[in-house]
Design an enzyme around this catalytic site. Structure first.
Site, short mmCIF file in Angstrom:
data_model
loop_
_atom_site.label_atom_id
_atom_site.label_comp_id
_atom_site.label_asym_id
_atom_site.label_seq_id
_atom_site.Cartn_x
_atom_site.Cartn_y
_atom_site.Cartn_z
N HIS A 7 0.86 -7.34 0.14
CA HIS A 7 0.57 -7.52 -0.84
C HIS A 7 1.83 -8.35 -1.71
O HIS A 7 2.79 -7.73 -2.17
CB HIS A 7 0.22 -6.46 -1.95
CG HIS A 7 -0.50 -7.14 -3.11
ND1 HIS A 7 -1.88 -6.74 -3.45
CD2 HIS A 7 0.05 -7.66 -4.48
CE1 HIS A 7 -2.10 -7.11 -4.76
NE2 HIS A 7 -1.00 -7.78 -5.15
N HIS B 148 3.15 -11.92 -3.43
CA HIS B 148 2.71 -13.23 -3.97
C HIS B 148 3.79 -14.36 -3.83
O HIS B 148 4.94 -14.22 -4.20
CB HIS B 148 2.51 -13.24 -5.57
CG HIS B 148 1.34 -12.32 -5.99
ND1 HIS B 148 0.03 -12.85 -6.18
CD2 HIS B 148 1.14 -11.17 -6.01
CE1 HIS B 148 -0.84 -11.97 -6.39
NE2 HIS B 148 -0.37 -10.94 -6.47
N ASP C 188 4.18 -17.02 -5.50
CA ASP C 188 5.02 -17.62 -6.81
C ASP C 188 5.48 -16.52 -7.42
O ASP C 188 6.18 -16.85 -8.68
CB ASP C 188 3.69 -18.35 -7.62
CG ASP C 188 2.73 -17.44 -7.95
OD1 ASP C 188 2.49 -16.51 -7.35
OD2 ASP C 188 1.74 -17.69 -8.48
N GLY D 29 -5.56 -12.76 -10.74
CA GLY D 29 -5.48 -13.24 -12.27
C GLY D 29 -5.89 -12.14 -13.39
O GLY D 29 -5.87 -10.86 -12.91
N HIS E 200 -7.91 -8.03 -6.31
CA HIS E 200 -7.10 -7.26 -7.24
C HIS E 200 -8.03 -6.24 -8.06
O HIS E 200 -8.88 -6.78 -8.79
CB HIS E 200 -6.46 -8.22 -8.21
CG HIS E 200 -5.00 -8.71 -7.53
ND1 HIS E 200 -5.10 -9.74 -6.67
CD2 HIS E 200 -3.96 -8.59 -7.98
CE1 HIS E 200 -3.99 -10.05 -6.09
NE2 HIS E 200 -3.10 -9.42 -6.96
N GLU F 97 -5.88 -2.25 -11.49
CA GLU F 97 -4.45 -2.52 -12.03
C GLU F 97 -4.46 -2.49 -13.55
O GLU F 97 -4.24 -1.60 -14.23
CB GLU F 97 -3.77 -3.78 -11.43
CG GLU F 97 -2.30 -4.03 -11.92
CD GLU F 97 -1.83 -5.37 -11.49
OE1 GLU F 97 -0.54 -5.46 -11.57
OE2 GLU F 97 -2.79 -6.14 -11.15
N ASP G 174 4.59 -6.83 -4.48
CA ASP G 174 3.74 -7.62 -5.78
C ASP G 174 4.43 -8.94 -5.74
O ASP G 174 4.12 -9.97 -5.28
CB ASP G 174 3.51 -6.89 -6.69
CG ASP G 174 2.50 -7.47 -7.51
OD1 ASP G 174 1.45 -8.20 -7.16
OD2 ASP G 174 2.20 -7.12 -8.64
#
Length: 373
Positions: free
Chosen positions: A26, A28, A30, A187, A214, A217, A314
């Protein structure tokens, strides 16, 4: 190439966590940019930044991310996605991403990102996926030249609020033999359940493309239920709030009784992997029901109860972290030793979106590496 911190010694050990073979599930794209790269790419595309040197920019992003709110945390991505709108920018970011994974001792990584967020300068969905894959392959070559063998797959992500999920699912399937290993749904979690994208998940199931969602969370058990039922998730992105379905009662100083609810029991019994991200979970307020410090994180409770826990970053930039650092933090908080950390890596290897034989080979590399530590 950025190098991972070299002083990440595990407690009561001479072992440097960087040297341990690791699996990153996991992470990302970006959320893993180098601040210096952001500065240079922003200058090329004319994007205004809140700081004009790498150290200050990195500090600003980390501070802005540490808000206790997922919504505020996500705003920092306006900067990173803003410089990832050209083929050159995407390729460079992906290449450096892999370089940094390799420097951190990662031997298998899955990089998740949302192609729909990178179209403002005229690239098509297919072109951005191809650009990222070119960067990944260049980064793998760089790592190999440095004596490190790493494998990296793309998780193509659909943004749950954008209503393009079927289109993105079809994109993922088109590229499944050209770098894409699975699909992610990300998102703003609260208010945008997986049921809104049921058609996309039906399509992915019909094509046998694995899915992570996701959930658990920013929202709780109903979000997890939706990920499992509507999303047919094989893994839960974060999933930390599954602990809301677990009640612990201390009878006396020596006895604690645990009651596991139906959703948590299913996740445990089916060994559905939890993509836990300790530092990020603190920053976004995902564990605020249990406390504000790492020792309050339900990670250890879930581990001790037999859930398939994995350790993740993350967003390395936003959390100013690495996978090695996350392992050290957990070891310090909960007294874990090498055998525990090996379990977390073997859990991640078993959860990887790879063929069985490849996962077995990955597990062997992990066991061999820990045996030499």
């Amino acid at each position: 190439m950025n190098s991972a911190p070299q002083d990440l010694l595990l407690p009561d050990s001479r072992v440097n966590a960087v040297a341990l073979p690791k699996v990153s599930l996991h992470d990302h794209l970006d959320g893993g940019l180098r601040p210096q790269t952001i500065l240079e790419l922003a200058d090329e595309v004319g994007l205004e930044l809140p700081a004009d040197d790498a150290e200050a920019l990195g500090r600003w992003i980390a501070d802005a991310s540490d808000s206790g709110s997922l919504v505020e945390y996500l705003k920092t991505f306006d900067i990173t996605t803003g410089v990832m709108q050209t083929r050159e920018g995407l390729g460079r970011v992906a290449r450096e991403f892999v370089q940094d994974l390799a420097a951190d001792g990662v031997i298998y990584g899955e990089v998740r990102w949302a192609p729909e967020q990178h179209l403002t300068r005229g690239l098509s969905l297919d072109e951005v996926v191809e650009a990222v894959q070119e960067g990944i392959e260049a980064g793998i070559d760089d790592a190999r030249s440095g004596g490190h063998r790493i494998r990296v797959g793309q998780l193509v992500t659909a943004m749950r609020h954008a209503d393009r999920s079927l289109e993105i699912a079809e994109l993922a399937v088109r590229h499944r033999h050209r770098g894409v290993v699975g699909f992610d749904f990300a998102g703003a979690e609260d208010g945008f359940p997986p049921g809104r994208a049921r058609t996309a998940f039906d399509y992915l199931a019909s094509e046998f493309l694995p899915v992570t969602v996701h959930a658990g969370e920013a929202a709780g058990l109903e979000s997890i239920r939706g990920a499992l039922i509507d999303g047919r998730a094989l893994r839960l992105g974060h999933g930390v709030r599954i602990a809301e379905d677990i009640v612990t009662e201390r009878e006396d100083a020596e006895s604690t009784y645990v009651t596991v609810g139906p959703i948590a029991q299913w996740v445990k019994d089916q060994q559905i992997p939890l993509e836990l991200s300790p530092s990020s979970n603190l920053q976004t307020g995902a564990i605020e029901a249990w406390g504000e410090d790492l020792i309050d994180h339900p990670f250890d409770l879930l581990y001790q109860l037999g859930f398939r826990v994995t350790v993740n970053t993350d967003n390395r930039l936003m959390s100013a972290t690495t996978l090695s650092r996350e392992l050290v933090l957990l070891a310090e908080a909960f007294g874990y030793d090498l055998s525990d950390l090996e379990v977390f890596q073997l859990n991640a290897a078993e959860a990887a979106f790879l063929p069985l034989e490849d996962r077995e080979e990955l597990a062997d590399r992990i066991s061999d590496g820990f045996a030499r530590a």
